[in-house]
Design a protein around this motif. Structure first.
Motif, mmCIF file in Angstrom:
data_model
loop_
_atom_site.group_PDB
_atom_site.id
_atom_site.type_symbol
_atom_site.label_atom_id
_atom_site.label_comp_id
_atom_site.label_asym_id
_atom_site.label_seq_id
_atom_site.Cartn_x
_atom_site.Cartn_y
_atom_site.Cartn_z
ATOM 1 N N CYS A 1 0.843 -1.204 0.000
ATOM 2 C CA CYS A 1 0.000 0.000 0.000
ATOM 3 C C CYS A 1 0.876 1.251 0.000
ATOM 4 N N GLN A 2 0.474 2.203 -0.797
ATOM 5 C CA GLN A 2 1.163 3.485 -0.854
ATOM 6 C C GLN A 2 0.111 4.588 -0.800
ATOM 7 N N VAL A 3 0.251 5.506 0.148
ATOM 8 C CA VAL A 3 -0.704 6.600 0.313
ATOM 9 C C VAL A 3 -0.096 7.874 -0.260
ATOM 10 N N VAL A 4 -0.783 8.466 -1.226
ATOM 11 C CA VAL A 4 -0.334 9.701 -1.863
ATOM 12 C C VAL A 4 -1.320 10.806 -1.509
ATOM 13 N N PHE A 5 -0.822 11.856 -0.873
ATOM 14 C CA PHE A 5 -1.699 12.952 -0.455
ATOM 15 C C PHE A 5 -1.347 14.195 -1.245
ATOM 16 N N LEU A 6 -2.327 14.710 -2.001
ATOM 17 C CA LEU A 6 -2.156 15.936 -2.784
ATOM 18 C C LEU A 6 -2.769 17.111 -2.027
ATOM 19 N N ASP A 7 -2.127 18.259 -2.157
ATOM 20 C CA ASP A 7 -2.681 19.451 -1.519
ATOM 21 C C ASP A 7 -2.201 20.682 -2.271
ATOM 22 N N ALA A 8 -2.826 21.808 -1.992
ATOM 23 C CA ALA A 8 -2.443 23.102 -2.542
ATOM 24 C C ALA A 8 -2.795 24.141 -1.493
ATOM 25 N N ASP A 9 -2.175 25.296 -1.562
ATOM 26 C CA ASP A 9 -2.512 26.304 -0.554
ATOM 27 C C ASP A 9 -3.947 26.787 -0.766
ATOM 28 N N SER A 10 -4.540 27.267 0.300
ATOM 29 C CA SER A 10 -5.969 27.603 0.290
ATOM 30 C C SER A 10 -6.322 28.653 -0.750
ATOM 31 N N SER A 11 -5.457 29.639 -0.943
ATOM 32 C CA SER A 11 -5.746 30.671 -1.944
ATOM 33 C C SER A 11 -5.780 30.080 -3.347
ATOM 34 N N CYS A 12 -4.911 29.111 -3.599
ATOM 35 C CA CYS A 12 -4.897 28.446 -4.899
ATOM 36 C C CYS A 12 -6.183 27.646 -5.103
ATOM 37 N N LEU A 13 -6.635 26.947 -4.061
ATOM 38 C CA LEU A 13 -7.878 26.180 -4.166
ATOM 39 C C LEU A 13 -9.062 27.115 -4.401
ATOM 40 N N MET A 14 -9.051 28.273 -3.748
ATOM 41 C CA MET A 14 -10.120 29.259 -3.962
ATOM 42 C C MET A 14 -10.174 29.685 -5.425
ATOM 43 N N LYS A 15 -9.012 29.948 -6.010
ATOM 44 C CA LYS A 15 -8.952 30.385 -7.406
ATOM 45 C C LYS A 15 -9.448 29.281 -8.339
ATOM 46 N N ARG A 16 -9.071 28.039 -8.027
ATOM 47 C CA ARG A 16 -9.487 26.926 -8.888
ATOM 48 C C ARG A 16 -11.001 26.759 -8.861
ATOM 49 N N TYR A 17 -11.592 26.882 -7.688
ATOM 50 C CA TYR A 17 -13.047 26.763 -7.606
ATOM 51 C C TYR A 17 -13.739 27.949 -8.269
ATOM 52 N N SER A 18 -13.148 29.129 -8.166
ATOM 53 C CA SER A 18 -13.744 30.299 -8.800
ATOM 54 C C SER A 18 -13.711 30.179 -10.319
ATOM 55 N N ALA B 1 -4.024 12.262 5.861
ATOM 56 C CA ALA B 1 -2.788 12.991 5.579
ATOM 57 C C ALA B 1 -1.640 12.505 6.458
ATOM 58 N N ALA B 2 -1.964 12.136 7.697
ATOM 59 C CA ALA B 2 -0.927 11.684 8.629
ATOM 60 C C ALA B 2 -0.282 10.379 8.193
ATOM 61 N N GLN B 3 -0.958 9.618 7.349
ATOM 62 C CA GLN B 3 -0.444 8.316 6.902
ATOM 63 C C GLN B 3 0.253 8.398 5.544
ATOM 64 N N ALA B 4 0.381 9.601 4.984
ATOM 65 C CA ALA B 4 0.889 9.745 3.619
ATOM 66 C C ALA B 4 2.345 9.293 3.492
ATOM 67 N N ASP B 5 2.615 8.501 2.482
ATOM 68 C CA ASP B 5 3.989 8.133 2.131
ATOM 69 C C ASP B 5 4.597 9.168 1.193
ATOM 70 N N ILE B 6 3.741 9.779 0.371
ATOM 71 C CA ILE B 6 4.164 10.791 -0.589
ATOM 72 C C ILE B 6 3.214 11.971 -0.494
ATOM 73 N N ARG B 7 3.768 13.168 -0.390
ATOM 74 C CA ARG B 7 2.947 14.383 -0.399
ATOM 75 C C ARG B 7 3.367 15.221 -1.603
ATOM 76 N N ILE B 8 2.387 15.757 -2.326
ATOM 77 C CA ILE B 8 2.668 16.567 -3.504
ATOM 78 C C ILE B 8 1.912 17.887 -3.376
ATOM 79 N N ASP B 9 2.656 18.971 -3.414
ATOM 80 C CA ASP B 9 2.049 20.303 -3.413
ATOM 81 C C ASP B 9 1.768 20.679 -4.859
#
Length: 285
Positions: free
Chosen positions: A84-101, A131-139
């Protein structure tokens, strides 16, 4: 059996990550209820001629309370000798706001009482156990869809060679630390070209800033120390079957010192390793 679990906040690029794995022959399932994790591998393994490769996306659209049990479910899978490999993707909140807009899509947690920014913050809390179990995190903040594909392919699958990809990334601390870095080095103690108005408009990629920093003995000493540290430890990570490694260099704004040091490290290691990339997070915005 290989199982990749993709998760992250809404708008961070989970669908793009899943598509990248699907293109590589993974059987993919989007928005899987977390409680079904332990059942799905067994069902797909029945009658398979070879160990299947599967990728599932787990997000906040889940059975209430299910995400809290994710660590226990993951441990159960690994006890069954499933890779098993857990990959957690995230972006800063302002970026997520722009994407939804820009897409005008509805966030899964918004309603008459919860605004978009409140939903984005709430999602961080709900996905905490995953997120706490992520093996890989990608911003994914500075990444296009194609770059998300590339990072997922390199970090999860590799490219079939024994050579590890080294990514050296500059950033500015005032814009937040990168969440996907394996090592973070702070160069804010170095002389700052920002205070010289004649070279302030330039970046660490430009000759005026490069000449300013190259003339400072402290900058050369910092570069030599970082170079020696990475040279010593990188081969050991590579021998541990790592396919991708990110080294982040940070200064205050991510324009001058971190860019200069990252460029120098990139030039140095590109002569010693086959796969070296340099990316400047703040310059790409």
């Amino acid at each position: 059996m290989k199982l990749v679990i993709i998760s992250g906040r809404s708008g961070s690029g989970k669908s793009a990550a899943l598509h990248a794995l699907e293109d590589q022959g993974y059987y993919c399932v989007d928005n899987l209820p977390a409680t079904m994790l332990s059942q799905l591998p067994e069902q797909l393994s029945e009658g398979a001629n070879e160990p299947p490769r599967m990728a599932v996306s787990i997000d906040v659209r889940n059975v209430p309370g299910a995400l809290e049990h994710f660590p226990r479910l993951l441990k159960k899978l690994r006890n069954q000798e499933i890779d098993c490999q857990v990959v957690f993707l995230d972006a800063d909140s302002s970026c997520l706001m722009k994407r939804y807009s820009s897409t005008r899509r509805k966030h899964p947690l918004t309603n008459d009482k919860v605004s978009l920014i409140e939903a984005i913050d709430l999602e961080t809390s709900l996905l905490g156990p995953v997120a706490a179990q992520a093996d890989i995190r990608i911003d994914t903040s500075p990444l296009s869809v194609h770059e998300i594909h590339e990072q997922v392919r390199h970090k999860v699958i590799g490219d079939g060679t024994k050579s590890m990809t080294l990514l050296i990334q500059s950033f500015g601390f005032k814009h937040g630390m990168p969440v996907d870095a394996d090592y973070v080095f702070d160069v804010r103690c170095l002389p700052n070209p920002y205070w010289d108005e004649s070279i302030r408009p330039y970046t660490g990629q430009d000759k005026p800033v490069q000449e300013f920093l190259a003339a400072k003995p402290m900058v050369t000493e910092m570069f030599d120390d970082l170079k020696q540290f990475v040279e010593k430890w990188l081969p050991r990570f590579e021998s541990g079957q790592r396919s991708y490694m990110t080294i982040a260099i940070g200064c205050t704004g991510g324009q001058h010192r971190s860019v200069y040091i990252s460029e120098r490290l990139g030039n140095w290691f590109s002569k010693r390793f086959d796969r070296v990339q340099v990316r400047h997070r703040e310059l790409s915005k």
